[in-house]
Design an enzyme around this catalytic site. Structure first.
Site, PDB file in Angstrom:
ATOM      1  N   GLU A 127     116.739  16.999  -2.858  1.00 55.18           N
ATOM      2  CA  GLU A 127     116.863  16.379  -1.540  1.00 55.18           C
ATOM      3  C   GLU A 127     116.406  17.339  -0.434  1.00 55.18           C
ATOM      4  O   GLU A 127     115.713  16.941   0.503  1.00 55.18           O
ATOM      5  CB  GLU A 127     118.327  15.928  -1.342  1.00 55.18           C
ATOM      6  CG  GLU A 127     118.690  15.374   0.019  1.00 55.18           C
ATOM      7  CD  GLU A 127     117.902  14.145   0.434  1.00 55.18           C
ATOM      8  OE1 GLU A 127     117.128  13.603  -0.375  1.00 55.18           O
ATOM      9  OE2 GLU A 127     118.017  13.757   1.608  1.00 55.18           O
ATOM     10  N   ARG A 179     110.137   1.320  11.406  1.00 52.98           N
ATOM     11  CA  ARG A 179     109.570   0.510  10.322  1.00 52.98           C
ATOM     12  C   ARG A 179     108.065   0.714  10.164  1.00 52.98           C
ATOM     13  O   ARG A 179     107.455   0.175   9.221  1.00 52.98           O
ATOM     14  CB  ARG A 179     109.840  -0.972  10.596  1.00 52.98           C
ATOM     15  CG  ARG A 179     111.299  -1.300  10.813  1.00 52.98           C
ATOM     16  CD  ARG A 179     111.480  -2.775  11.028  1.00 52.98           C
ATOM     17  NE  ARG A 179     111.030  -3.520   9.884  1.00 52.98           N
ATOM     18  CZ  ARG A 179     111.763  -3.748   8.805  1.00 52.98           C
ATOM     19  NH1 ARG A 179     112.985  -3.303   8.737  1.00 52.98           N
ATOM     20  NH2 ARG A 179     111.276  -4.431   7.798  1.00 52.98           N
ATOM     21  N   CYS A 209     106.455  -2.581   8.702  1.00 53.55           N
ATOM     22  CA  CYS A 209     106.146  -3.165  10.009  1.00 53.55           C
ATOM     23  C   CYS A 209     107.410  -3.752  10.634  1.00 53.55           C
ATOM     24  O   CYS A 209     108.347  -4.125   9.947  1.00 53.55           O
ATOM     25  CB  CYS A 209     105.114  -4.287   9.950  1.00 53.55           C
ATOM     26  SG  CYS A 209     103.607  -3.851   9.088  1.00 53.55           S
ATOM     27  N   HIS A 254     110.760  28.313 -16.931  1.00 53.13           N
ATOM     28  CA  HIS A 254     109.866  27.521 -17.783  1.00 53.13           C
ATOM     29  C   HIS A 254     108.595  27.135 -17.036  1.00 53.13           C
ATOM     30  O   HIS A 254     107.915  26.190 -17.416  1.00 53.13           O
ATOM     31  CB  HIS A 254     110.597  26.282 -18.297  1.00 53.13           C
ATOM     32  CG  HIS A 254     111.811  26.631 -19.105  1.00 53.13           C
ATOM     33  ND1 HIS A 254     111.727  27.116 -20.394  1.00 53.13           N
ATOM     34  CD2 HIS A 254     113.125  26.635 -18.786  1.00 53.13           C
ATOM     35  CE1 HIS A 254     112.950  27.372 -20.839  1.00 53.13           C
ATOM     36  NE2 HIS A 254     113.812  27.101 -19.879  1.00 53.13           N
ATOM     37  N   TRP A 258     102.772  -0.654   9.944  1.00 49.28           N
ATOM     38  CA  TRP A 258     102.591   0.365   8.908  1.00 49.28           C
ATOM     39  C   TRP A 258     101.529  -0.214   7.986  1.00 49.28           C
ATOM     40  O   TRP A 258     101.757  -1.183   7.266  1.00 49.28           O
ATOM     41  CB  TRP A 258     103.887   0.608   8.160  1.00 49.28           C
ATOM     42  CG  TRP A 258     103.813   1.737   7.180  1.00 49.28           C
ATOM     43  CD1 TRP A 258     103.992   3.054   7.440  1.00 49.28           C
ATOM     44  CD2 TRP A 258     103.570   1.647   5.778  1.00 49.28           C
ATOM     45  NE1 TRP A 258     103.855   3.796   6.275  1.00 49.28           N
ATOM     46  CE2 TRP A 258     103.600   2.957   5.247  1.00 49.28           C
ATOM     47  CE3 TRP A 258     103.319   0.580   4.912  1.00 49.28           C
ATOM     48  CZ2 TRP A 258     103.390   3.226   3.897  1.00 49.28           C
ATOM     49  CZ3 TRP A 258     103.109   0.851   3.562  1.00 49.28           C
ATOM     50  CH2 TRP A 258     103.156   2.167   3.073  1.00 49.28           C
ATOM     51  N   LYS A 277     113.349  16.573   2.168  1.00 47.28           N
ATOM     52  CA  LYS A 277     113.504  16.593   3.632  1.00 47.28           C
ATOM     53  C   LYS A 277     112.412  17.453   4.263  1.00 47.28           C
ATOM     54  O   LYS A 277     111.812  17.090   5.256  1.00 47.28           O
ATOM     55  CB  LYS A 277     114.870  17.161   4.053  1.00 47.28           C
ATOM     56  CG  LYS A 277     116.087  16.305   3.888  1.00 47.28           C
ATOM     57  CD  LYS A 277     116.174  15.118   4.803  1.00 47.28           C
ATOM     58  CE  LYS A 277     115.498  13.920   4.197  1.00 47.28           C
ATOM     59  NZ  LYS A 277     116.244  13.064   3.318  1.00 47.28           N
ATOM     60  N   GLU A 312     108.789  15.795   3.925  1.00 46.65           N
ATOM     61  CA  GLU A 312     108.471  14.590   4.687  1.00 46.65           C
ATOM     62  C   GLU A 312     108.395  14.810   6.183  1.00 46.65           C
ATOM     63  O   GLU A 312     107.639  14.122   6.858  1.00 46.65           O
ATOM     64  CB  GLU A 312     109.424  13.442   4.351  1.00 46.65           C
ATOM     65  CG  GLU A 312     110.846  13.671   4.780  1.00 46.65           C
ATOM     66  CD  GLU A 312     111.758  12.509   4.395  1.00 46.65           C
ATOM     67  OE1 GLU A 312     111.317  11.362   4.394  1.00 46.65           O
ATOM     68  OE2 GLU A 312     112.941  12.771   4.109  1.00 46.65           O
ATOM     69  N   ASN A 347     105.216  -9.116   8.752  1.00 50.64           N
ATOM     70  CA  ASN A 347     105.697  -7.933   8.027  1.00 50.64           C
ATOM     71  C   ASN A 347     105.699  -8.320   6.545  1.00 50.64           C
ATOM     72  O   ASN A 347     106.448  -9.210   6.160  1.00 50.64           O
ATOM     73  CB  ASN A 347     107.113  -7.598   8.514  1.00 50.64           C
ATOM     74  CG  ASN A 347     107.868  -6.646   7.595  1.00 50.64           C
ATOM     75  OD1 ASN A 347     109.078  -6.654   7.557  1.00 50.64           O
ATOM     76  ND2 ASN A 347     107.165  -5.827   6.850  1.00 50.64           N
ATOM     77  N   GLY A 348     104.855  -7.665   5.762  1.00 47.56           N
ATOM     78  CA  GLY A 348     104.807  -7.997   4.337  1.00 47.56           C
ATOM     79  C   GLY A 348     103.384  -7.918   3.817  1.00 47.56           C
ATOM     80  O   GLY A 348     102.521  -7.299   4.440  1.00 47.56           O
ATOM     81  N   LYS A 356     110.514   3.738   7.815  1.00 42.51           N
ATOM     82  CA  LYS A 356     111.919   3.822   7.417  1.00 42.51           C
ATOM     83  C   LYS A 356     112.253   2.871   6.265  1.00 42.51           C
ATOM     84  O   LYS A 356     112.925   3.252   5.323  1.00 42.51           O
ATOM     85  CB  LYS A 356     112.784   3.515   8.633  1.00 42.51           C
ATOM     86  CG  LYS A 356     114.276   3.658   8.384  1.00 42.51           C
ATOM     87  CD  LYS A 356     114.692   5.101   8.352  1.00 42.51           C
ATOM     88  CE  LYS A 356     116.151   5.284   8.049  1.00 42.51           C
ATOM     89  NZ  LYS A 356     116.416   6.623   7.496  1.00 42.51           N
TER      90      LYS A 356
HETATM   91  C1  F6R Z   1     113.796  10.124   2.663  1.00 43.52           C
HETATM   92  C2  F6R Z   1     113.963   8.699   2.795  1.00 43.52           C
HETATM   93  C3  F6R Z   1     113.423   7.830   1.727  1.00 43.52           C
HETATM   94  C4  F6R Z   1     114.419   6.692   1.431  1.00 43.52           C
HETATM   95  C5  F6R Z   1     113.805   5.697   0.438  1.00 43.52           C
HETATM   96  C6  F6R Z   1     114.792   4.611   0.042  1.00 43.52           C
HETATM   97  O1  F6R Z   1     114.380  10.807   3.727  1.00 43.52           O
HETATM   98  O2  F6R Z   1     114.509   8.229   3.744  1.00 43.52           O
HETATM   99  O3  F6R Z   1     113.131   8.539   0.580  1.00 43.52           O
HETATM  100  O4  F6R Z   1     115.585   7.249   0.916  1.00 43.52           O
HETATM  101  O5  F6R Z   1     112.681   5.113   0.998  1.00 43.52           O
HETATM  102  O6  F6R Z   1     115.211   3.892   1.155  1.00 43.52           O
HETATM  103  P1  F6R Z   1     116.509   3.014   1.126  1.00 43.52           P
HETATM  104  O7  F6R Z   1     117.674   3.914   0.948  1.00 43.52           O
HETATM  105  O8  F6R Z   1     116.523   2.314   2.443  1.00 43.52           O
HETATM  106  O9  F6R Z   1     116.379   2.066  -0.028  1.00 43.52           O
END
Ligand code: F6R
Length: 616
Positions: free
Chosen positions: A489, A27, A2, A512, A75, A493, A496, A101-102, A611
């Protein structure tokens, strides 16, 4: 998660709050709300959906000349996203409004207690419980808002960044923080409250970041007063930071999405990460955080890396880097597992915590645990002044600039930049690489930005590949050695932002199990630069071909072996093997971006995500 925002001053609050919420949408963006103080009354509008939906719904508020208000973008944790569960929440008397937020973990027992005392709850949220608890304390103890907030928070278990407004004290906002970020922007005769500095950067560069366990009363015509929540001690001369962030950095700059802008920012982001730290030709890496603690790194028994998501993938690449260059054992842990599994940690461990946001709850908790058990903890963060940056013993910023797109891109490459600098410096200090190897590695690192620029020029050809596979339902990503984490990775990408199921695997593991998935409908992305285990991966590609899988190969310029087998090829320039992930990851970012755009997905704000993951 949030985002919270607040304003108190002489300007009209509504546009400031709406713009601020838009900047904080990374957020959380499943619902949003706003409260303005309009003379004798609180005007509240909230809605399920994004801030743009809130704007549509709040035409009446938009006309208001109110100079005080708070806003929230959510969120969901407790209660589904809907209008009622959106913030701000207002107390039963209608006088107190709160944004949060929390998570309030003991909200259920408090709610039962308040219900017995006649309080009525309309939402399923923990936040509505908190605002009524504050009201209850205020009435019962006959105290003003600031004191009521303090006493209420002493009863609360959980995490919060809150801003509270009370009709009985209409010239102030009370804010408090524990575990979630909260910045106070200090202008002339005006104050801003926000989860980060982006909502107020065009108004003031002066920010006060509350520490965990602190609260503040922000009142017009007076300096901000900060005190501890638990013991009522005043914090004298709290530090006011001068921010370097500028507006251009947080706007889209002509790109359709933040994600695309951030992908294309990578050459400069990596340059910024290296600036002032790297003198390749002289063989110099200047990082005071390492120089000051070099002994710790050199004498360490092992390195333990903790992180989540993309940052965890950067940690996996670092495992290869540190073991390869510095010959030191490395373990890479999901912070969420580490914190709950009674790990063995010693004072000779160096723990590296990696986090773009610096606010990830699991990483923060894992850092605290490692510190309690005597480890030295080093942070690699992007957001300056973030909780993780402050909680670690020392660390290095990645200097990538704000990353707004929910999918991490430039954070990954700049994290790898910092980790490469550390690994090389450590390896040279231990003596596991010679001076000439050191200089060769640093020169290669210096060239990474221009190599990424070359890869970015392949955008159009990657777009064509995206067109072919945009309707696929599954994807497989394969890599070996340094490029195995890149496979993970790449898959993350795609998952998500496009909602296509994707898996990353070490290429040799395919036989395997996952090889059973391969048929003519399965696109397989193979990361196969010439450096590394090239011959081995050629065999893996042949295995896929034999089963009619569709091969999208990331290969070194001039490659013919794999190019002859693959359905599509993206060429990358040659580079030191240990640095290939910083280059090979870029075409995968572009591929997932265009597939998501072609599927009509919301690239910058994918469903169910946010985020900063500030809840565990
Ligand atoms: C994927 C992504 C998430 C963050 C994860 C950790 O694209 O952005 O997997 O990498 O939530 O976030 P941070 O780096 O902010 O601790």
């Amino acid at each position: 998660m949030c985002g919270i925002v607040g304003y108190i001053g002489y300007r009209e609050a509504y546009p400031i709050l709406i713009k601020g919420l838009k900047r904080l949408e990374y957020r959380g963006y499943d619902s949003a709300g706003i409260m303005l103080y309009c003379g004798d009354d609180l005007a509240v509008t909230k809605t399920k959906g994004k801030v743009s939906d809130l704007e549509q719904k709040s035409h009446a508020l938009a006309k208001s000349k109110a100079k005080i208000g708070i806003g929230h973008t959510r969120w969901a944790t407790h209660g589904v996203p809907n209008d009622v569960n959106s913030h701000p929440h207002v107390s039963n008397s209608g006088k107190i409004a709160l944004i949060h937020n929390g998570i309030i973990e003991n909200y259920d027992s408090i709610k039962r207690e308040l219900t017995k005392r006649g309080y009525v709850f309309h939402s399923d949220t923990d936040t509505e419980v908190l605002v009524n608890l504050i009201e209850d304390v205020k009435i019962k103890e006959n105290v003003k808002l600031g004191k009521a907030v303090q006493i209420a928070l002493q009863k609360v278990i959980g995490a919060y960044a809150i801003a509270v407004f009370d009709l009985d004290k209409p010239n102030e906002l009370v804010v408090a923080k524990l575990g979630s970020p909260l910045a106070i922007g200090i202008g002339e005769d005006e104050f801003f409250i926000a989860s980060d500095a982006t909502p107020f950067i065009e108004f003031t560069n002066n920010a006060l970041y509350l520490e965990d366990g602190e609260m503040a009363i922000v009142r017009l015509g007076r300096e901000v007063r900060v005190r501890k929540i638990q013991d009522d001690v005043h914090v004298h001369n709290p530090e006011i930071q001068e921010l370097e962030l500028n507006l251009e950095q947080i706007e889209k700059g002509g790109y359709e999405h933040f994600m695309l802008k951030e992908i294309f920012e990578q050459p400069n982001a990596v340059r910024d990460t290296l600036r002032g730290r790297l003198q390749a030709e002289q063989g110099v890496v200047k990082m005071s955080s390492i120089d000051d603690y070099l002994e710790k790194f050199v004498r360490a028994d092992r390195i333990l890396i903790i992180a989540c998501g993309t940052s965890w993938h950067a940690g996996l690449v670092a495992e290869y880097l540190f073991e390869d260059l510095a010959r030191i054992p490395v373990e890479v842990e999901y912070a969420s597992e580490f914190r709950y599994r009674n790990p063995v940690i010693t004072s000779r461990d160096v723990v590296i915590a990696i986090s773009q946001s610096g606010e990830t709850a699991d990483t923060l908790a894992a850092i605290k645990l490692a510190k309690e058990r005597g480890a030295f903890v080093y942070g690699v963060c992007n957001v300056v002044g973030s909780s993780i940056a402050r909680e670690t013993h020392t660390g290095a910023y990645t200097h990538a600039g704000p990353e707004i797109g929910v999918a991490s891109t430039k954070a990954f490459t700049t994290q790898l930049t910092v980790l490469s600098l550390i690994a090389a410096k450590m390896a040279r200090a231990i003596g596991t690489i010679s001076q000439s190897e050191f200089i060769a590695f640093l020169s290669a690192l210096d060239q990474v930005p221009s190599k990424i620029e070359t890869v970015l020029k392949t955008e159009e050809s990657i777009k064509k590949i995206a067109e072919v596979y945009k309707d696929a339902t599954n994807f497989l990503y394969l890599g070996r050695g340094y490029n195995f984490p890149v496979a993970l990775e790449g898959a993350l990408k795609l998952k998500e932002i496009s909602y296509i199921h994707a898996e990353g695997y070490p290429a040799a593991e395919m036989k395997h199990g996952p090889i059973a998935l391969i048929d003519e409908h399965m696109p397989v992305v193979v990361i196969a630069p010439k450096r590394g285990h090239y011959e081995k991966i050629v065999s893996n590609v042949q295995e896929i071909k034999a089963r009619k899988g569709k091969i999208i190969a990331i290969v070194s310029k001039g490659d013919t072996d794999i190019a002859n087998l693959a359905d599509h090829v993206v060429e990358i320039p040659d580079i030191h093997e240990a640095l290939t992930p910083m280059v090979t990851t870029v075409p995968l970012q572009i591929l997932s971006y265009y597939i998501a755009v072609m599927r009509g997905c919301n690239v910058d704000q994918p469903r169910n995500l946010a985020k900063s993951v500030t809840v565990e």
